[in-house]
Write an enzyme that holds these catalytic residues in place. Structure first.
Site, PDB file in Angstrom:
ATOM      1  N   HIS A  41       0.801  -1.224   0.000  1.00  0.00           N
ATOM      2  CA  HIS A  41       0.000   0.000   0.000  1.00  0.00           C
ATOM      3  C   HIS A  41       0.835   1.276   0.000  1.00  0.00           C
ATOM      4  O   HIS A  41       0.281   2.372  -0.067  1.00  0.00           O
ATOM      5  CB  HIS A  41      -0.946   0.007   1.204  1.00  0.00           C
ATOM      6  CG  HIS A  41      -2.079  -0.958   1.083  1.00  0.00           C
ATOM      7  ND1 HIS A  41      -1.987  -2.270   1.474  1.00  0.00           N
ATOM      8  CD2 HIS A  41      -3.329  -0.802   0.584  1.00  0.00           C
ATOM      9  CE1 HIS A  41      -3.129  -2.882   1.242  1.00  0.00           C
ATOM     10  NE2 HIS A  41      -3.960  -2.023   0.701  1.00  0.00           N
ATOM     11  N   HIS A  48      -2.708  -5.566  -6.164  1.00  0.00           N
ATOM     12  CA  HIS A  48      -2.951  -6.770  -5.372  1.00  0.00           C
ATOM     13  C   HIS A  48      -4.433  -7.111  -5.348  1.00  0.00           C
ATOM     14  O   HIS A  48      -5.292  -6.282  -5.646  1.00  0.00           O
ATOM     15  CB  HIS A  48      -2.409  -6.597  -3.951  1.00  0.00           C
ATOM     16  CG  HIS A  48      -2.995  -5.431  -3.218  1.00  0.00           C
ATOM     17  ND1 HIS A  48      -2.478  -4.159  -3.309  1.00  0.00           N
ATOM     18  CD2 HIS A  48      -4.059  -5.344  -2.394  1.00  0.00           C
ATOM     19  CE1 HIS A  48      -3.198  -3.335  -2.565  1.00  0.00           C
ATOM     20  NE2 HIS A  48      -4.175  -4.034  -1.998  1.00  0.00           N
ATOM     21  N   CYS A  83     -14.544  -4.949   3.584  1.00  0.00           N
ATOM     22  CA  CYS A  83     -13.571  -5.042   2.502  1.00  0.00           C
ATOM     23  C   CYS A  83     -12.256  -5.525   3.076  1.00  0.00           C
ATOM     24  O   CYS A  83     -12.014  -5.406   4.277  1.00  0.00           O
ATOM     25  CB  CYS A  83     -13.401  -3.710   1.775  1.00  0.00           C
ATOM     26  SG  CYS A  83     -13.041  -2.319   2.846  1.00  0.00           S
ATOM     27  N   HIS A  85      -8.532  -8.225   2.033  1.00  0.00           N
ATOM     28  CA  HIS A  85      -7.639  -8.909   1.105  1.00  0.00           C
ATOM     29  C   HIS A  85      -7.625 -10.398   1.400  1.00  0.00           C
ATOM     30  O   HIS A  85      -7.464 -10.784   2.562  1.00  0.00           O
ATOM     31  CB  HIS A  85      -6.213  -8.372   1.256  1.00  0.00           C
ATOM     32  CG  HIS A  85      -6.128  -6.880   1.215  1.00  0.00           C
ATOM     33  ND1 HIS A  85      -6.180  -6.092   2.344  1.00  0.00           N
ATOM     34  CD2 HIS A  85      -6.005  -6.042   0.167  1.00  0.00           C
ATOM     35  CE1 HIS A  85      -6.097  -4.818   1.989  1.00  0.00           C
ATOM     36  NE2 HIS A  85      -5.987  -4.756   0.681  1.00  0.00           N
ATOM     37  N   GLU A 103     -15.145  -9.161  11.255  1.00  0.00           N
ATOM     38  CA  GLU A 103     -15.380  -7.743  11.527  1.00  0.00           C
ATOM     39  C   GLU A 103     -16.743  -7.486  12.144  1.00  0.00           C
ATOM     40  O   GLU A 103     -16.881  -6.651  13.037  1.00  0.00           O
ATOM     41  CB  GLU A 103     -15.252  -6.923  10.243  1.00  0.00           C
ATOM     42  CG  GLU A 103     -13.837  -6.830   9.717  1.00  0.00           C
ATOM     43  CD  GLU A 103     -13.704  -5.865   8.556  1.00  0.00           C
ATOM     44  OE1 GLU A 103     -14.667  -5.134   8.249  1.00  0.00           O
ATOM     45  OE2 GLU A 103     -12.612  -5.837   7.947  1.00  0.00           O
ATOM     46  N   TYR A 119      -8.734  -0.511  -9.695  1.00  0.00           N
ATOM     47  CA  TYR A 119      -8.620   0.927  -9.460  1.00  0.00           C
ATOM     48  C   TYR A 119      -7.297   1.266  -8.786  1.00  0.00           C
ATOM     49  O   TYR A 119      -6.590   0.399  -8.276  1.00  0.00           O
ATOM     50  CB  TYR A 119      -9.787   1.442  -8.620  1.00  0.00           C
ATOM     51  CG  TYR A 119     -10.014   0.698  -7.327  1.00  0.00           C
ATOM     52  CD1 TYR A 119      -9.234   0.928  -6.214  1.00  0.00           C
ATOM     53  CD2 TYR A 119     -11.023  -0.246  -7.234  1.00  0.00           C
ATOM     54  CE1 TYR A 119      -9.436   0.242  -5.040  1.00  0.00           C
ATOM     55  CE2 TYR A 119     -11.234  -0.947  -6.067  1.00  0.00           C
ATOM     56  CZ  TYR A 119     -10.443  -0.684  -4.965  1.00  0.00           C
ATOM     57  OH  TYR A 119     -10.643  -1.381  -3.799  1.00  0.00           O
ATOM     58  N   GLU A 130      -4.309   2.646  -2.682  1.00  0.00           N
ATOM     59  CA  GLU A 130      -5.106   1.447  -2.948  1.00  0.00           C
ATOM     60  C   GLU A 130      -4.973   1.121  -4.430  1.00  0.00           C
ATOM     61  O   GLU A 130      -5.625   1.738  -5.269  1.00  0.00           O
ATOM     62  CB  GLU A 130      -6.580   1.670  -2.581  1.00  0.00           C
ATOM     63  CG  GLU A 130      -6.842   1.739  -1.100  1.00  0.00           C
ATOM     64  CD  GLU A 130      -6.681   0.406  -0.393  1.00  0.00           C
ATOM     65  OE1 GLU A 130      -6.308  -0.594  -1.039  1.00  0.00           O
ATOM     66  OE2 GLU A 130      -6.923   0.359   0.813  1.00  0.00           O
ATOM     67  N   GLU A 132      -5.695  -1.831  -6.515  1.00  0.00           N
ATOM     68  CA  GLU A 132      -6.352  -3.105  -6.260  1.00  0.00           C
ATOM     69  C   GLU A 132      -7.095  -3.677  -7.463  1.00  0.00           C
ATOM     70  O   GLU A 132      -7.666  -2.939  -8.273  1.00  0.00           O
ATOM     71  CB  GLU A 132      -7.324  -2.974  -5.081  1.00  0.00           C
ATOM     72  CG  GLU A 132      -6.594  -2.676  -3.790  1.00  0.00           C
ATOM     73  CD  GLU A 132      -7.469  -2.670  -2.566  1.00  0.00           C
ATOM     74  OE1 GLU A 132      -6.959  -3.006  -1.480  1.00  0.00           O
ATOM     75  OE2 GLU A 132      -8.655  -2.321  -2.667  1.00  0.00           O
ATOM     76  N   TRP A 175     -12.147   4.446  -2.000  1.00  0.00           N
ATOM     77  CA  TRP A 175     -12.578   3.437  -2.967  1.00  0.00           C
ATOM     78  C   TRP A 175     -14.091   3.216  -2.993  1.00  0.00           C
ATOM     79  O   TRP A 175     -14.590   2.535  -3.875  1.00  0.00           O
ATOM     80  CB  TRP A 175     -11.880   2.106  -2.667  1.00  0.00           C
ATOM     81  CG  TRP A 175     -12.201   1.551  -1.307  1.00  0.00           C
ATOM     82  CD1 TRP A 175     -13.262   0.744  -0.970  1.00  0.00           C
ATOM     83  CD2 TRP A 175     -11.484   1.775  -0.095  1.00  0.00           C
ATOM     84  NE1 TRP A 175     -13.242   0.457   0.379  1.00  0.00           N
ATOM     85  CE2 TRP A 175     -12.154   1.069   0.937  1.00  0.00           C
ATOM     86  CE3 TRP A 175     -10.324   2.489   0.219  1.00  0.00           C
ATOM     87  CZ2 TRP A 175     -11.709   1.075   2.259  1.00  0.00           C
ATOM     88  CZ3 TRP A 175      -9.886   2.488   1.540  1.00  0.00           C
ATOM     89  CH2 TRP A 175     -10.571   1.784   2.534  1.00  0.00           C
TER      90      TRP A 175
END
Length: 197
Positions: A41, A48, A83, A85, A103, A119, A130, A132, A175
């Protein structure tokens, strides 16, 4: 949540946290390597794999979360339901379900793939980027939320109109609008025309 080979490789039996690794991809989403999360990042960012989840209640309202103030990236801003990874080797669908539970303390009653979007969004506040290849998921939530306070500062279910008002008045993740717009066809299919998405 069930343990998979990918998640087992990232859990520590002695209570210490391993470095979180992300899956680096090319412009087609093909895996080309790995990188540590923070390094991926840092500007200019490394492309990624990521995922974004949009969950709705039975009234067609979107579940938003405000990211906890202690998060190193985009703290205190509103964003989509969840959101994150996938771990290297972890399927995006499995990662989306896992992180939603971690979460928010809920398992979606429905979760479906809704395409991908690529993006590049710098975050001026943190200097992080970001970069991604994001897998999108839409679904339903019917359980009572049990948010992890280290991850989630606040939650809210909003209509399309309420989202527009909130977005104009409060900070959102860099994002958010990109992933929401990319997921809209699947959101409309899920919620129906009367929900206004």
């Amino acid at each position: 949540m069930p343990t998979t080979p990918a998640t087992a490789a990232h859990s520590s039996s002695n209570g210490t946290a391993d470095a979180i690794m992300l899956e680096l991809v090319d412009e087609n989403g093909t895996t080309i390597g790995t990188a540590e999360k923070l390094a991926a990042h840092q500007a200019p960012g490394q492309l990624h794999r990521a995922f974004s989840v949009f969950l709705f209640d039975e009234q067609g309202r979107l579940l938003l979360q405000r990211r906890a103030l202690g998060k190193y990236h985009s703290p205190g801003v509103w964003s989509n339901t969840c959101c994150g990874h996938p771990y290297p080797g972890e399927a995006p669908f499995a990662a989306a379900a896992r992180r939603t539970y971690e979460e928010l303390g809920v398992s979606p009653s429905l979760l479906a793939a809704a395409g991908t979007v690529r993006y590049n969004h710098p975050d001026p506040a943190s200097g992080l980027v970001e970069q991604e290849f994001n897998h999108l998921f839409v679904g339903m939530v019917q359980e009572r939320l049990r948010p992890d306070q280290e991850e989630v500062g606040e939650t809210a279910f909003v209509t399309s109109g309420e989202l527009a008002e909130r977005h104009a008045a409060a900070p959102f993740s860099a994002w958010f609008m990109t992933v929401l717009d990319a997921a809209r066809p699947a959101i409309r299919e899920l919620t129906g025309p009367s929900a206004g998405w």
